[in-house]
Write a protein that holds these residues in place. Structure first.
Motif, PDB file in Angstrom:
ATOM      1  N   ASP A 168      95.287  65.444  49.017  1.00  0.00           N
ATOM      2  CA  ASP A 168      95.616  65.214  50.419  1.00  0.00           C
ATOM      3  C   ASP A 168      95.386  63.769  50.848  1.00  0.00           C
ATOM      4  N   TYR A 169      94.481  63.076  50.155  1.00  0.00           N
ATOM      5  CA  TYR A 169      94.123  61.714  50.563  1.00  0.00           C
ATOM      6  C   TYR A 169      93.856  60.909  49.297  1.00  0.00           C
ATOM      7  N   VAL A 170      94.466  59.720  49.195  1.00  0.00           N
ATOM      8  CA  VAL A 170      94.398  58.913  47.977  1.00  0.00           C
ATOM      9  C   VAL A 170      93.702  57.589  48.260  1.00  0.00           C
ATOM     10  N   VAL A 171      92.671  57.299  47.473  1.00  0.00           N
ATOM     11  CA  VAL A 171      91.913  56.055  47.575  1.00  0.00           C
ATOM     12  C   VAL A 171      92.106  55.251  46.293  1.00  0.00           C
ATOM     13  N   VAL A 172      92.399  53.964  46.432  1.00  0.00           N
ATOM     14  CA  VAL A 172      92.444  53.050  45.294  1.00  0.00           C
ATOM     15  C   VAL A 172      91.244  52.113  45.385  1.00  0.00           C
ATOM     16  N   ALA A 173      90.449  52.068  44.327  1.00  0.00           N
ATOM     17  CA  ALA A 173      89.306  51.156  44.264  1.00  0.00           C
ATOM     18  C   ALA A 173      89.678  49.966  43.387  1.00  0.00           C
ATOM     19  N   MET A 174      89.507  48.763  43.907  1.00  0.00           N
ATOM     20  CA  MET A 174      89.900  47.556  43.183  1.00  0.00           C
ATOM     21  C   MET A 174      88.710  46.601  43.089  1.00  0.00           C
ATOM     22  N   HIS A 175      88.371  46.204  41.857  1.00  0.00           N
ATOM     23  CA  HIS A 175      87.284  45.252  41.618  1.00  0.00           C
ATOM     24  C   HIS A 175      87.897  43.902  41.306  1.00  0.00           C
ATOM     25  N   SER A 176      87.690  42.921  42.190  1.00  0.00           N
ATOM     26  CA  SER A 176      88.376  41.633  42.055  1.00  0.00           C
ATOM     27  C   SER A 176      87.468  40.492  42.502  1.00  0.00           C
ATOM     28  N   ARG A 207      98.618  45.947  49.493  1.00  0.00           N
ATOM     29  CA  ARG A 207      99.685  46.408  50.386  1.00  0.00           C
ATOM     30  C   ARG A 207     100.713  47.254  49.639  1.00  0.00           C
ATOM     31  N   ARG A 208     100.980  46.910  48.394  1.00  0.00           N
ATOM     32  CA  ARG A 208     101.903  47.735  47.617  1.00  0.00           C
ATOM     33  C   ARG A 208     101.304  49.111  47.316  1.00  0.00           C
ATOM     34  N   CYS A 209      99.989  49.177  47.159  1.00  0.00           N
ATOM     35  CA  CYS A 209      99.345  50.484  46.981  1.00  0.00           C
ATOM     36  C   CYS A 209      99.587  51.368  48.205  1.00  0.00           C
ATOM     37  N   ILE A 210      99.419  50.783  49.392  1.00  0.00           N
ATOM     38  CA  ILE A 210      99.669  51.551  50.621  1.00  0.00           C
ATOM     39  C   ILE A 210     101.143  51.925  50.712  1.00  0.00           C
ATOM     40  N   ASP A 211     102.023  50.983  50.398  1.00  0.00           N
ATOM     41  CA  ASP A 211     103.460  51.265  50.426  1.00  0.00           C
ATOM     42  C   ASP A 211     103.816  52.416  49.486  1.00  0.00           C
ATOM     43  N   ALA A 212     103.084  52.520  48.362  1.00  0.00           N
ATOM     44  CA  ALA A 212     103.370  53.554  47.365  1.00  0.00           C
ATOM     45  C   ALA A 212     102.797  54.912  47.742  1.00  0.00           C
ATOM     46  N   GLY A 213     101.951  54.954  48.792  1.00  0.00           N
ATOM     47  CA  GLY A 213     101.427  56.237  49.238  1.00  0.00           C
ATOM     48  C   GLY A 213      99.927  56.354  49.285  1.00  0.00           C
ATOM     49  N   ALA A 214      99.194  55.322  48.862  1.00  0.00           N
ATOM     50  CA  ALA A 214      97.736  55.367  48.994  1.00  0.00           C
ATOM     51  C   ALA A 214      97.352  55.309  50.468  1.00  0.00           C
ATOM     52  N   HIS A 215      96.216  55.902  50.796  1.00  0.00           N
ATOM     53  CA  HIS A 215      95.753  55.926  52.183  1.00  0.00           C
ATOM     54  C   HIS A 215      94.681  54.873  52.472  1.00  0.00           C
ATOM     55  N   ALA A 216      94.038  54.352  51.425  1.00  0.00           N
ATOM     56  CA  ALA A 216      92.991  53.353  51.615  1.00  0.00           C
ATOM     57  C   ALA A 216      92.809  52.579  50.324  1.00  0.00           C
ATOM     58  N   GLU A 242     101.081  52.330  40.776  1.00  0.00           N
ATOM     59  CA  GLU A 242     101.954  53.053  41.707  1.00  0.00           C
ATOM     60  C   GLU A 242     102.308  54.440  41.167  1.00  0.00           C
ATOM     61  N   LYS A 243     102.499  54.546  39.879  1.00  0.00           N
ATOM     62  CA  LYS A 243     102.771  55.852  39.273  1.00  0.00           C
ATOM     63  C   LYS A 243     101.577  56.793  39.463  1.00  0.00           C
ATOM     64  N   SER A 244     100.361  56.272  39.269  1.00  0.00           N
ATOM     65  CA  SER A 244      99.157  57.083  39.485  1.00  0.00           C
ATOM     66  C   SER A 244      99.037  57.517  40.939  1.00  0.00           C
ATOM     67  N   ILE A 245      99.419  56.629  41.858  1.00  0.00           N
ATOM     68  CA  ILE A 245      99.361  56.964  43.284  1.00  0.00           C
ATOM     69  C   ILE A 245     100.326  58.108  43.590  1.00  0.00           C
ATOM     70  N   ARG A 246     101.527  58.038  43.046  1.00  0.00           N
ATOM     71  CA  ARG A 246     102.501  59.111  43.293  1.00  0.00           C
ATOM     72  C   ARG A 246     101.997  60.453  42.770  1.00  0.00           C
ATOM     73  N   GLU A 247     101.402  60.435  41.575  1.00  0.00           N
ATOM     74  CA  GLU A 247     100.845  61.668  41.022  1.00  0.00           C
ATOM     75  C   GLU A 247      99.709  62.188  41.895  1.00  0.00           C
ATOM     76  N   ALA A 248      98.851  61.266  42.346  1.00  0.00           N
ATOM     77  CA  ALA A 248      97.718  61.660  43.184  1.00  0.00           C
ATOM     78  C   ALA A 248      98.184  62.230  44.516  1.00  0.00           C
TER      79      ALA A 248
END
Length: 430
Positions: A248-256, A276-285, A237-243
């Motif tokens: 302009d647009y933040v993507v989180v890639a998750m390998h699970s 969902r928490r990534c989106i709540d924190a400001g990620a767009h996808a 979430e901290k990385s998302i806020r910085e990004a």
């Protein structure tokens, strides 16, 4: 700001060079090229065996020559995640070599680094349409694959941006009592009980029981519950806020790879919580990879979550070398050929990723955003040449009549996602 366009693909287990414009290549390449931001998960280490194999791996020990990065560029990608369960197949040196070759090739890359801060940091792609940020993370890894934080007196440790999770299994009270009795009888908790009694570990809650490393709690019905590690979640979430500040647009890639129940298609509960928490924190996808097959698509607060895009390149049985550890897993000495190794593991071509059709089916999404609002989401169905010889199979090509989109639509419907299929292409109703 003009519309921002993105395309993404799943796991590229690529170990050999692109043979050229094979049938279907140009159609896939042209679809990917529609995006300003073009993502793929690179599921291999990249070097010339300049280092030794790690004692443990992500399953096999993956290594590809650096030239395959030219082929990833030929498909059109400009952003890669290196955070996956194979990132440490060739230990710390292999991870750092991989990063060096990727950066030399000019890709934005996220998810691994020389320290945990590096691994968690966003990578950026600057385009005329705007600036994109990529954060890479992985939930499937051995404990020693996670990068280490630097302190005042110690350097950090190379590795990946790990997202751990906690699992509690649930049992009715009678079964929980029986489990406690079994644990006592076989003394599986003896050492841990002493550690707790001496104060070096907290006592178990009254409604929980331990069975080795597993935790159980009383419940009306048997089952399990997983939740994301809060420390790791806060770091992402901290990385998302910085990004968000920088791009302009933040993507989180998750390998699970983790699953909810008995089906690989069902993402674990902690993964849904994480996305969902990534989106709540400001990620767009959120772009998911890992289990080697498709998982549902969810539109959460107007943002796409792809729980798994499946495989984009699948060349699992064409690695050039294998360490002794991989042979030992099959009860072999290491003097055998790769043909004998893979024949033993697959039971003569009867089991494993390479022999399951759904592992060769995926989608490549294209989506468009205007002023931060998702306005369009299309899905290109892709097939990787199931049943073809190893020399030609594994490369992606469009497959408009294979039922891929229909299967994805059915598994996405419980998430409220409607996918309309027309002329062999899927469109998500927004």
């Amino acid at each position: 700001m003009s519309a921002m366009k993105l395309t993404a693909a799943g796991d590229a287990m690529i170990f050999r060079r692109l043979p050229g414009a094979y049938a279907g290549f140009e159609a896939v390449r042209d679809f990917i090229a529609r995006g300003d931001f073009r993502f793929c998960n690179l599921e291999t280490t990249v070097h010339r065996y300049e280092t030794y194999a790690a004692a443990v791996s992500g399953g096999s020990w993956f290594c590809a020559p650096p030239e395959v990065l030219e082929d990833m560029r030929a498909f059109g990608f400009n952003a890669l995640s290196a955070a996956n369960n194979h990132a440490m197949d060739y230990s710390h040196a292999g991870l750092l070599k991989t990063l060096s070759y990727i950066r030399e090739a000019g890709f934005a890359c996220a998810g691994t680094g020389a320290t945990l801060a590096d691994a968690a940091a966003p990578a950026y792609v600057d385009t005329l349409a705007g600036r994109f940020a990529l954060i890479g993370a992985c939930s499937t890894f051995h404990a020693d694959a996670m990068a280490g934080e630097q302190t005042r007196s110690m350097p950090g440790r190379p590795g990946l941006n790990g997202v751990r999770h906690h699992t509690v299994y649930r049992l009715p009270e009678a079964q929980l009592r029986a489990l406690r009795q079994i644990a006592d009888d076989v003394m599986i908790n003896a050492a841990a009980d002493i550690t707790r009694a001496e104060g070096y570990a907290p006592p178990l809650p009254a409604n929980e029981a331990a069975f080795g490393d597993l935790r159980f709690e009383a419940a009306q019905e048997p089952g399990q519950h997983t939740c994301v590690n809060e420390t790791d979640m806060l770091r992402v979430e901290k990385s998302i806020r910085e990004a968000r500040f920088m791009a302009d647009y933040v993507v989180v890639a998750m390998h699970s790879h983790e699953l909810r129940a008995r089906s690989k298609e069902e993402p674990a509960a902690f993964y849904e919580q994480f996305a969902r928490r990534c989106i709540d924190a400001g990620a767009h996808a959120v772009i998911g990879t890992g289990p080697h097959l498709l998982r549902p698509i969810e539109i959460y607060k107007g943002c796409p979550i792809f729980y798994s895009l499946g495989d984009f390149v699948l060349q699992l049985e064409t690695i050039a070398r294998a360490p002794a550890d991989m042979y030992e897993k099959q009860g072999m000495t290491g003097g055998e050929g790769l043909d004998e190794l893979f024949d033993a593991r697959s039971g003569g071509g009867k089991r494993g990723l390479y022999y399951s059709k759904v592992m060769f089916e995926s989608v490549v999404p294209f989506w468009e955003v205007e002023n931060g609002v998702l306005t369009r989401l299309e899905l290109l169905p892709v097939e990787l040449g199931f049943g073809q010889p190893r020399s030609t199979g594994g490369w992606p090509r469009p497959r408009h009549d294979g039922g891929i989109l229909e299967r994805l639509a059915a598994m996405s419907e419980p998430y409220g996602t409607k996918i309309r299929v027309r002329d062999g292409v899927g469109t998500v109703e927004l």
